[in-house]
Write a protein that holds these residues in place. Structure first.
Motif, PDB file in Angstrom:
ATOM      1  N   GLY A   1       0.492  -0.956   0.121  1.00 18.96           N
ATOM      2  CA  GLY A   1      -0.293   0.131   0.188  1.00 18.96           C
ATOM      3  C   GLY A   1       1.130   1.848  -0.016  1.00 18.96           C
ATOM      4  O   GLY A   1       0.449   2.052  -0.790  1.00 18.96           O
ATOM      5  N   GLN A   2       1.966   1.217   0.998  1.00 21.83           N
ATOM      6  CA  GLN A   2       2.592   2.030   0.663  1.00 21.83           C
ATOM      7  C   GLN A   2       3.258   2.299  -1.110  1.00 21.83           C
ATOM      8  O   GLN A   2       3.637   4.033  -0.793  1.00 21.83           O
ATOM      9  CB  GLN A   2       3.646   2.164   1.665  1.00 21.83           C
ATOM     10  CG  GLN A   2       2.745   2.096   3.639  1.00 21.83           C
ATOM     11  CD  GLN A   2       2.873   3.861   3.320  1.00 21.83           C
ATOM     12  OE1 GLN A   2       3.222   4.755   3.289  1.00 21.83           O
ATOM     13  NE2 GLN A   2       1.454   3.796   4.612  1.00 21.83           N
TER      14      GLN A   2
ATOM     15  N   ASP B   1      -5.039   1.063  -6.622  1.00 23.99           N
ATOM     16  CA  ASP B   1      -4.438   0.131  -5.961  1.00 23.99           C
ATOM     17  C   ASP B   1      -3.726   0.475  -4.540  1.00 23.99           C
ATOM     18  O   ASP B   1      -4.198  -0.709  -3.926  1.00 23.99           O
ATOM     19  CB  ASP B   1      -2.915  -0.201  -6.850  1.00 23.99           C
ATOM     20  CG  ASP B   1      -3.028   0.157  -8.077  1.00 23.99           C
ATOM     21  OD1 ASP B   1      -3.756  -0.635  -8.768  1.00 23.99           O
ATOM     22  OD2 ASP B   1      -2.298  -0.390  -9.525  1.00 23.99           O
ATOM     23  N   ALA B   2      -3.281   1.478  -4.189  1.00 24.17           N
ATOM     24  CA  ALA B   2      -3.320   1.391  -2.640  1.00 24.17           C
ATOM     25  C   ALA B   2      -4.377   0.930  -1.926  1.00 24.17           C
ATOM     26  O   ALA B   2      -4.567   0.665  -1.353  1.00 24.17           O
ATOM     27  CB  ALA B   2      -2.173   2.974  -2.856  1.00 24.17           C
ATOM     28  N   ALA B   3      -5.265   1.727  -2.705  1.00 25.10           N
ATOM     29  CA  ALA B   3      -7.178   1.784  -1.793  1.00 25.10           C
ATOM     30  C   ALA B   3      -7.149   0.278  -1.505  1.00 25.10           C
ATOM     31  O   ALA B   3      -7.240  -0.127  -0.391  1.00 25.10           O
ATOM     32  CB  ALA B   3      -7.582   1.828  -1.750  1.00 25.10           C
ATOM     33  N   TRP B   4      -6.407  -0.362  -2.655  1.00 23.89           N
ATOM     34  CA  TRP B   4      -7.212  -2.197  -2.875  1.00 23.89           C
ATOM     35  C   TRP B   4      -5.838  -2.747  -1.654  1.00 23.89           C
ATOM     36  O   TRP B   4      -7.012  -3.719  -1.642  1.00 23.89           O
ATOM     37  CB  TRP B   4      -6.532  -2.600  -4.558  1.00 23.89           C
ATOM     38  CG  TRP B   4      -6.932  -3.600  -3.846  1.00 23.89           C
ATOM     39  CD1 TRP B   4      -8.077  -5.068  -4.505  1.00 23.89           C
ATOM     40  CD2 TRP B   4      -6.115  -4.744  -4.160  1.00 23.89           C
ATOM     41  NE1 TRP B   4      -7.814  -5.864  -4.596  1.00 23.89           N
ATOM     42  CE2 TRP B   4      -6.378  -5.985  -4.310  1.00 23.89           C
ATOM     43  CE3 TRP B   4      -4.295  -4.568  -4.571  1.00 23.89           C
ATOM     44  CZ2 TRP B   4      -5.087  -7.231  -4.439  1.00 23.89           C
ATOM     45  CZ3 TRP B   4      -3.774  -5.477  -4.464  1.00 23.89           C
ATOM     46  CH2 TRP B   4      -3.817  -7.099  -4.341  1.00 23.89           C
TER      47      TRP B   4
ATOM     48  N   ALA C   1      -6.768   3.666   3.249  1.00 22.81           N
ATOM     49  CA  ALA C   1      -7.950   2.791   2.391  1.00 22.81           C
ATOM     50  C   ALA C   1      -8.098   4.812   1.867  1.00 22.81           C
ATOM     51  O   ALA C   1      -8.577   4.920   0.911  1.00 22.81           O
ATOM     52  CB  ALA C   1      -9.030   1.785   2.040  1.00 22.81           C
ATOM     53  N   ALA C   2      -9.793   5.198   2.401  1.00 18.72           N
ATOM     54  CA  ALA C   2      -9.923   5.523   2.425  1.00 18.72           C
ATOM     55  C   ALA C   2      -9.530   7.556   1.914  1.00 18.72           C
ATOM     56  O   ALA C   2      -9.600   8.202   0.925  1.00 18.72           O
ATOM     57  CB  ALA C   2     -10.335   6.374   3.918  1.00 18.72           C
ATOM     58  N   GLN C   3      -7.714   7.252   2.694  1.00 19.58           N
ATOM     59  CA  GLN C   3      -6.833   8.528   2.038  1.00 19.58           C
ATOM     60  C   GLN C   3      -6.415   8.146   0.706  1.00 19.58           C
ATOM     61  O   GLN C   3      -6.514   9.476  -0.054  1.00 19.58           O
ATOM     62  CB  GLN C   3      -5.566   8.484   3.261  1.00 19.58           C
ATOM     63  CG  GLN C   3      -4.700   9.840   3.362  1.00 19.58           C
ATOM     64  CD  GLN C   3      -3.921   9.730   4.119  1.00 19.58           C
ATOM     65  OE1 GLN C   3      -2.928   9.009   4.172  1.00 19.58           O
ATOM     66  NE2 GLN C   3      -3.716  10.504   5.090  1.00 19.58           N
TER      67      GLN C   3
ATOM     68  N   GLY D   1     -17.477   5.808   1.875  1.00 20.08           N
ATOM     69  CA  GLY D   1     -17.789   4.563   2.790  1.00 20.08           C
ATOM     70  C   GLY D   1     -16.921   3.755   3.549  1.00 20.08           C
ATOM     71  O   GLY D   1     -17.005   2.777   4.325  1.00 20.08           O
ATOM     72  N   ALA D   2     -15.778   4.203   2.631  1.00 25.04           N
ATOM     73  CA  ALA D   2     -14.602   3.594   3.603  1.00 25.04           C
ATOM     74  C   ALA D   2     -14.446   4.626   5.185  1.00 25.04           C
ATOM     75  O   ALA D   2     -13.878   3.881   5.933  1.00 25.04           O
ATOM     76  CB  ALA D   2     -13.361   3.833   2.639  1.00 25.04           C
TER      77      ALA D   2
END
Length: 418
Positions: free
Chosen positions: A170-171, A181-184, A206-208, A224-225
């Motif tokens: 993610g980072q 892709d980071a949120a996933w 993920a929201a960020q 939603g996140a």
């Protein structure tokens, strides 16, 4: 990528097998040594007999001496052989040794490969070699980083319980500005942990990422996140920060203050506390109220001090309430969030800004971990940190040494056109 590693490993395996097989292939057995000694005695006996025959025919030896010497030579030959010697079957163990050698040839390389895959660090070897081969251009670095992220993603999809791997992926996607892709990856991180607090943090991240992808718009995905994160922990700080930013952009300053002050309460050691407090002061200024006294969270570690001013050409064009971002990025241009960022307004210019670890956006990316940084100041019409046409900006021409005590001057002297 790993040809050199496997060539070296193969050479070492061959050397190890050589120590095992050499005694088997070239060692002389005791039976062979005994046979060699017997053959040597037989050759000596035959040679001496020829000499006696030659002397007898030449008349040097008479019949009596010739017969006596032949008997003595025959007796000496018999003395060299063991009494009652019977031919026997010699068991040297050579076949067993050969079997062991062949088994070693098959087992040692296979066992080496399997055990290294189980306990070794091939993924780190591959990453090190990849980093060593990275090109000097930004495009080459981006390609290599994308390749590494793809390799890590494949491994995580095969082994989805690796929470540390999901966090790293993610980072990495955030640094590559692949926010979807980071949120996933952060959602996958939430699925890989059981603790509600850790899951809330992952969903907040993920929201960020989704907020970055939408360029600061509070979309249904972002909402939603945030709701999923706060259902597990109402005080999840990433969600509180996003809600505060959204409220501020909607000119709901009182609500923004409430969200941001809550972060200071539940996370007094938050790495972005200085920026959050700056936002709170600005919200009070927008309300026309005097902000309450707040403790300034300043780092004692390395920092960059910047004196920011606005070019005279733009003095009459920039409203005093225009949001000002001052941030430091990596010199290598690897992308991702800034190492440090602070927020002010145009009305505060000229201003002296300190960028240190208290203004970092991520615990993994701090200005103290860099030797040099590039500093930029941007006046944003929309209030978003992402650059847009019409924003005013200024950047230093050369990198700044982190930890230097001398302030550097930065002038906002251009307007973005695209």
């Amino acid at each position: 990528m790993t040809e050199t590693f496997w060539i070296a490993a193969t050479v070492l395996i061959i050397l190890a097998l050589a120590f095992v097989l050499y005694p088997v292939l070239f060692h002389s057995t005791g039976a062979r040594e005994r046979a060699d000694l017997r053959n040597q005695n037989l050759l000596a006996y035959r040679s001496r007999m020829k000499e006696l025959d030659a002397e007898y025919e030449a008349g040097i030896l008479d019949d009596e001496n010739y017969r006596q010497l032949k008997e003595e030579l025959a007796g000496a030959m018999l003395d060299d052989l063991p009494e009652n010697a019977e031919p026997g079957r010699l068991v040297s163990g050579r076949k067993s040794a050969m079997a062991v050698g062949l088994l070693a040839i098959l087992v040692v390389p296979a066992a080496t490969f399997m055990l290294y895959q189980e306990w070794g660090a091939m993924d780190r070897v591959e990453q090190f070699l990849t980093m060593q081969e990275m090109g000097d251009t930004e495009a080459a670095r981006q390609d290599r980083m994308n390749e590494l992220a793809g390799q890590l993603r494949e491994k995580l999809e095969a082994s989805p319980d690796n929470s540390e791997g999901w966090a790293m992926l993610g980072q990495s996607y955030m640094r590559l500005e692949r926010y979807g892709d980071a949120a996933w990856a952060f959602r996958s991180l939430a699925d890989s942990v059981e603790d509600d607090g850790s899951r809330a943090v992952a969903l907040g991240l993920a929201a960020q990422a989704l907020f970055y992808r939408s360029e600061g718009a509070m979309t249904e995905e972002v909402t939603g996140a945030i709701e999923a994160a706060r259902a597990l922990n109402p005080d999840e700080v990433n969600s509180l920060g996003l809600l505060g930013i959204h409220a501020f952009s909607q000119q709901n300053y009182r609500e923004a203050i409430r969200y941001w002050e809550r972060i200071g309460t539940v996370a007094p050691d938050h790495p972005q506390l200085a920026s959050i407090q700056g936002g709170i002061r600005e919200a009070y200024n927008r309300l026309g109220e005097e902000p309450p006294a707040m403790e300034q969270a300043m780092s004692d570690g390395p920092a960059v001090i910047v004196r920011v001013s606005l070019s005279d050409a733009f003095q009459d064009q920039v409203p005093p309430d225009t949001t000002l971002f001052v941030f430091a990025r990596r010199v290598d241009g690897a992308g991702g969030p800034p190492l440090a960022i602070t927020r002010l307004t145009a009305g505060a210019l000229p201003a002296e800004v300190r960028l240190d670890d208290s203004t970092s956006m991520s615990p993994e990316s701090k200005i103290s971990g860099a030797e040099q940084v590039m500093v930029t100041a941007r006046l944003s019409r929309s209030g978003n940190a992402i650059a847009q046409a019409g924003d005013w900006q200024g950047s230093l021409d050369a990198p700044v040494e982190v930890g230097s005590e001398a302030p550097v001057d930065l002038v906002i002297d251009q307007q973005l056109t695209d």
